[in-house]
Scaffold this motif. Sequence first.
Motif, PDB file in Angstrom:
ATOM      1  N   ALA A 170      58.030 -29.381  62.371  1.00 32.29           N
ATOM      2  CA  ALA A 170      57.231 -30.375  61.635  1.00 32.29           C
ATOM      3  C   ALA A 170      56.353 -29.701  60.593  1.00 32.29           C
ATOM      4  N   GLY A 171      55.786 -28.539  60.949  1.00 28.42           N
ATOM      5  CA  GLY A 171      54.958 -27.809  59.994  1.00 28.42           C
ATOM      6  C   GLY A 171      55.759 -27.334  58.795  1.00 28.42           C
ATOM      7  N   GLY A 172      56.995 -26.905  59.036  1.00 24.33           N
ATOM      8  CA  GLY A 172      57.842 -26.481  57.928  1.00 24.33           C
ATOM      9  C   GLY A 172      58.149 -27.623  56.985  1.00 24.33           C
ATOM     10  N   LEU A 177      56.945 -30.709  51.865  1.00 20.70           N
ATOM     11  CA  LEU A 177      56.424 -31.911  51.215  1.00 20.70           C
ATOM     12  C   LEU A 177      55.152 -31.605  50.434  1.00 20.70           C
ATOM     13  N   SER A 178      54.295 -30.746  50.990  1.00 20.82           N
ATOM     14  CA  SER A 178      53.022 -30.444  50.315  1.00 20.82           C
ATOM     15  C   SER A 178      53.255 -29.769  48.967  1.00 20.82           C
ATOM     16  N   ALA A 179      54.313 -28.938  48.888  1.00 22.19           N
ATOM     17  CA  ALA A 179      54.609 -28.272  47.613  1.00 22.19           C
ATOM     18  C   ALA A 179      54.944 -29.293  46.534  1.00 22.19           C
ATOM     19  N   VAL A 191      45.947 -35.084  50.678  1.00 21.67           N
ATOM     20  CA  VAL A 191      47.225 -35.328  51.342  1.00 21.67           C
ATOM     21  C   VAL A 191      48.003 -34.026  51.489  1.00 21.67           C
ATOM     22  N   ALA A 192      48.030 -33.235  50.417  1.00 23.40           N
ATOM     23  CA  ALA A 192      48.752 -31.957  50.466  1.00 23.40           C
ATOM     24  C   ALA A 192      48.172 -31.043  51.535  1.00 23.40           C
ATOM     25  N   ASP A 193      46.845 -30.997  51.635  1.00 21.10           N
ATOM     26  CA  ASP A 193      46.203 -30.157  52.647  1.00 21.10           C
ATOM     27  C   ASP A 193      46.506 -30.659  54.057  1.00 21.10           C
ATOM     28  N   ALA A 194      46.538 -31.980  54.230  1.00 24.54           N
ATOM     29  CA  ALA A 194      46.809 -32.553  55.553  1.00 24.54           C
ATOM     30  C   ALA A 194      48.241 -32.240  55.999  1.00 24.54           C
ATOM     31  N   LEU A 195      49.165 -32.178  55.052  1.00 23.10           N
ATOM     32  CA  LEU A 195      50.563 -31.948  55.396  1.00 23.10           C
ATOM     33  C   LEU A 195      50.796 -30.554  55.981  1.00 23.10           C
ATOM     34  N   VAL A 196      49.936 -29.595  55.665  1.00 21.16           N
ATOM     35  CA  VAL A 196      50.142 -28.231  56.168  1.00 21.16           C
ATOM     36  C   VAL A 196      49.397 -27.971  57.476  1.00 21.16           C
ATOM     37  N   LEU A 197      48.636 -28.932  57.966  1.00 14.98           N
ATOM     38  CA  LEU A 197      47.892 -28.725  59.210  1.00 14.98           C
ATOM     39  C   LEU A 197      48.808 -28.431  60.406  1.00 14.98           C
ATOM     40  N   PRO A 198      49.928 -29.182  60.595  1.00 11.49           N
ATOM     41  CA  PRO A 198      50.808 -28.826  61.719  1.00 11.49           C
ATOM     42  C   PRO A 198      51.319 -27.394  61.630  1.00 11.49           C
TER      43      PRO A 198
END
Length: 235
Positions: A170-172, A177-179, A191-198
């Motif tokens: 999920a983190g990958g 997506l964050s990129a 949103v981009a920062d939240a996507l890398v939390l996992p």
Amino acid sequence: MHPLIRTARMTGLLYLGLAVTGALGFLLIRPRLFAAGDPGTTLANLVEHASLARAGVAFELLVVVTQTLTAAWFYRLFRTADPLNAGGIATFGLVNAIAILISAATLATAAQLALDPVGDAAATVQLLYLVSGNLWGVGALFFGLWLIPMGSCVLRSGWMPRPLGWILVAGGVGYLLSAFVRYLAPDAQVVADALVLPATVGEFWMIGYLLIHGVRHHALDQAPSDTRLPAPAAA
């Protein structure tokens, strides 16, 4: 100590080194030198803090070294359990290391240009730092890509907790997506920062598990006693 445990702990140590060098170089040193939207201040910072600028280059080179070694040791760890995904970890990790190597070269050029200016040094230095930042940004694709096979290795091997494998996958995906979010919707930084939390959770869980446990005990009966990288075939 079983060779597999030794390999796992060395992998964890290298992964920890990657996390530390990346944080010190990109998150600590870079903001002290680079002033977004103010080329004059960036140039002045590089001149005033020349040793810090050189340290920033050194930390990026350490990121390259630790990323490369971590990729190799992950392959060494998982190659008997899941050769395809182990190769994916190594390949994507090496591509990301190349992106950071180019970033280090741009920072080195900026530091050199600040002390020996040619033309509009402020504008050029600012451009070099922007290129460096975007190399990290687009490199997030491959950092995300290397977490997906890493999680798959965890799931297929059963050597570590299955939730760790799913969080890494999920983190990958979140990193990938964050990129795209950073460039397609630059105002959606939250949103981009939240996507890398996992990914952050998964990476530090992986580092801790490798350093503390290595692998589950049943893996020691499944794995061959020799976990060295295979020797090249004779000509």
